[in-house]
Write an enzyme that holds these catalytic residues in place. Structure first.
Site: not given
Length: 503
Positions: A21, A203
């Protein structure tokens, strides 16, 4: 060396080790800062650090020393950074504006012990432009209330209600917090029960206000990544458009209707398989409300198995985000950032082509198809769909295009070279339903060695996918699906960018 065959020309990759990420992105004093989930000592997920890279244009990146290391409190999971221009945190010294990062501590010992409260939220601050961070002595600033998946804080300044806001993923919902000083946080509300896609854990949220293009109307946009449960399998990011009153996010009624009519009961920022956990940059100069985005160009279905070994994963090209009202619906549209066009070199253009059968557009003798921007316009899509096909001498092929019978855009990477490393990688053709009602199509394609990013209908539908051919693609052809098609224009620009020079 095979390793470098697959390293992109202009998408950011780490020198070595694992990356996932994007984290903590902000702009300050001429530099865009990108932090990222990083395990420097292995090529699969491991003890998470925050890697760091900087750029003056979001295209050419310089990797910096690691910014945040795990410690006795846990791994450093995803989060965000803001420039605290008014020193609301009190961390400033000698007039220096502090950069305040918020991240999730993940305590592996507690997780292995079977506890549920092993994730908490912490902050750190930087007084040297984000190069190094000092962890706050009062961490954690938000303790875990007994929720297993409790992570990925994204902070934004709310200029409408004059407060710091933070969104946090909590299992299958998003929690909203407010603060005046970035240290003390109040839980305001939550969102998500029975709304959107719930095929996997929620998320990496993001929340921000946006003006609807061409109007003074302000709407709030919420990103929620989900894994698994994406429209074509595995990881993907959905979005919601609504209103925020300072404490609560509520879906816009027209967007809610659009959502209920959509496939999967969700609307996605990208229908390809390789754009996940993307968020927006903080502190972008307010030039016409410019909003900038970047995502992780992979998918948890196979990210730890792709055929690179010293390093793994790349980021998408940086993208601009706009909110438009199209056919009475609110839609986000994405385009590659305008800075990419500064790297155009060789140009190739054809106009008014009637395509009745397979026709070669160009090959690598004229332009490098491993570093290319392609723009095209096609008239009257009702009569016929089309296939574009990229190929090399080894017989690898990537096919993408539009099926006018099913009204689907598609990417077929099943024969792109190395696919056997994961059944999930090669198992399907990715589809995206066309939402535009226009009879004509405009599209932009960004091609790198091992990725394609498709922006159909001026960015209304986006698809991003990676692939691993035995050698770079060297020929581009087009073929109609049934009747002839009119290719009004096709314009190719070679992009002269080489990230490896900075490694």
């Amino acid at each position: 060396m095979e390793e470098e065959i697959y390293r992109p020309n202009f998408h950011f990759t780490p020198k070595k080790g694992w990356m996932n990420d994007p984290n903590g992105m902000f702009f300050k004093d001429g530099y865009y800062h990108l932090y990222f989930q990083h395990y420097p000592d292995g090529n699969t997920w491991g003890p998470m650090h925050w890697g760091h890279a900087i750029s003056t244009d979001m295209i050419i990146w310089k990797e910096m020393p690691i910014a945040l290391y795990p410690d006795e409190k846990g791994y450093i999971f995803s989060g965000s950074s803001v420039v605290d221009v008014n020193n609301s945190s009190g961390f400033s010294k000698n007039g220096i504006e502090p950069i305040v990062a918020m991240f999730t501590y993940h305590d592996m010992k507690e997780e292995k012990a079977g506890k549920t409260d092993y994730q908490s939220q912490a902050i750190a601050y930087s007084l040297d432009e984000g190069k190094t961070f000092i962890k706050y002595s009062g961490n954690p600033v938000i303790k875990n209330p007994g929720i297993k998946d409790f992570r990925d804080p994204k902070i934004v300044w709310d200029p409408i209600h004059n407060q710091w806001l933070m969104v946090l993923a909590a299992g299958q919902k998003i929690m909203f917090y407010s603060s005046s000083n970035l240290k003390d946080w109040n839980l305001e509300s939550d969102f998500g029960d029975g709304i959107g896609a719930h095929g996997g854990v929620w998320e990496c949220p993001d929340l921000f206000p946006m003006a609807v293009q061409g109007t003074d109307e302000i709407k709030w946009v919420l990103f929620v990544s989900i894994n698994p449960g994406g429209p074509n399998g595995g990881s993907a990011t959905q979005y919601f458009v609504g209103d925020f009153d300072g404490t609560q996010f509520k879906l816009d009624s027209s967007f809610e209707k659009d959502l209920s009519n959509s496939e999967h009961k969700s609307i996605w920022i990208d229908y390809g398989r390789d754009n996940y956990a993307g968020v927006t940059w903080a502190n972008i100069p307010d030039t016409n409300g410019r909003k900038l985005f970047m995502g992780w160009m992979s998918n948890w279905d196979y990210s730890q198995k792709v055929p690179t070994f010293n390093w793994r994963s790349a980021m998408t090209v940086a993208r601009s985000v706009e909110l438009r009202k199209i056919d009475n619906n609110y839609k986000l549209v994405f385009q590659p950032v305008k800075e990419l066009s500064n790297y155009r070199s060789i140009k190739y253009k054809k106009e008014a082509i009637t395509v009745k059968k397979t026709e070669k557009i160009i090959d690598s003798k004229a332009i490098n198809l491993a570093s290319t921007e392609i723009n095209f316009k096609i008239s009257d899509l009702k009569n016929s769909g089309f296939n574009f096909k990229l190929s090399n001498k080894q017989g690898d092929t990537l096919i993408f295009g539009y099926d006018n019978i099913d009204n689907n855009f598609f990417i077929d990477r099943r024969k792109t070279g190395k696919v056997e490393f994961s059944e999930k990688f090669e198992s399907r053709v990715s589809l995206a339903k066309r939402t535009s009602l226009s009879p004509n199509l405009e599209a932009k394609i960004i091609l790198d060695k091992t990725s394609i990013e498709l922006f159909f209908d001026n960015g209304e539908t986006v698809m991003t996918e990676i692939f691993f051919p035995k050698s770079p693609f060297s020929e581009l052809i087009i073929e109609p699906k049934s009747k002839e098609i009119i290719l009004e224009t096709i314009e190719l620009h070679q992009l002269n960018i080489n990230q490896t020079k900075l490694k």
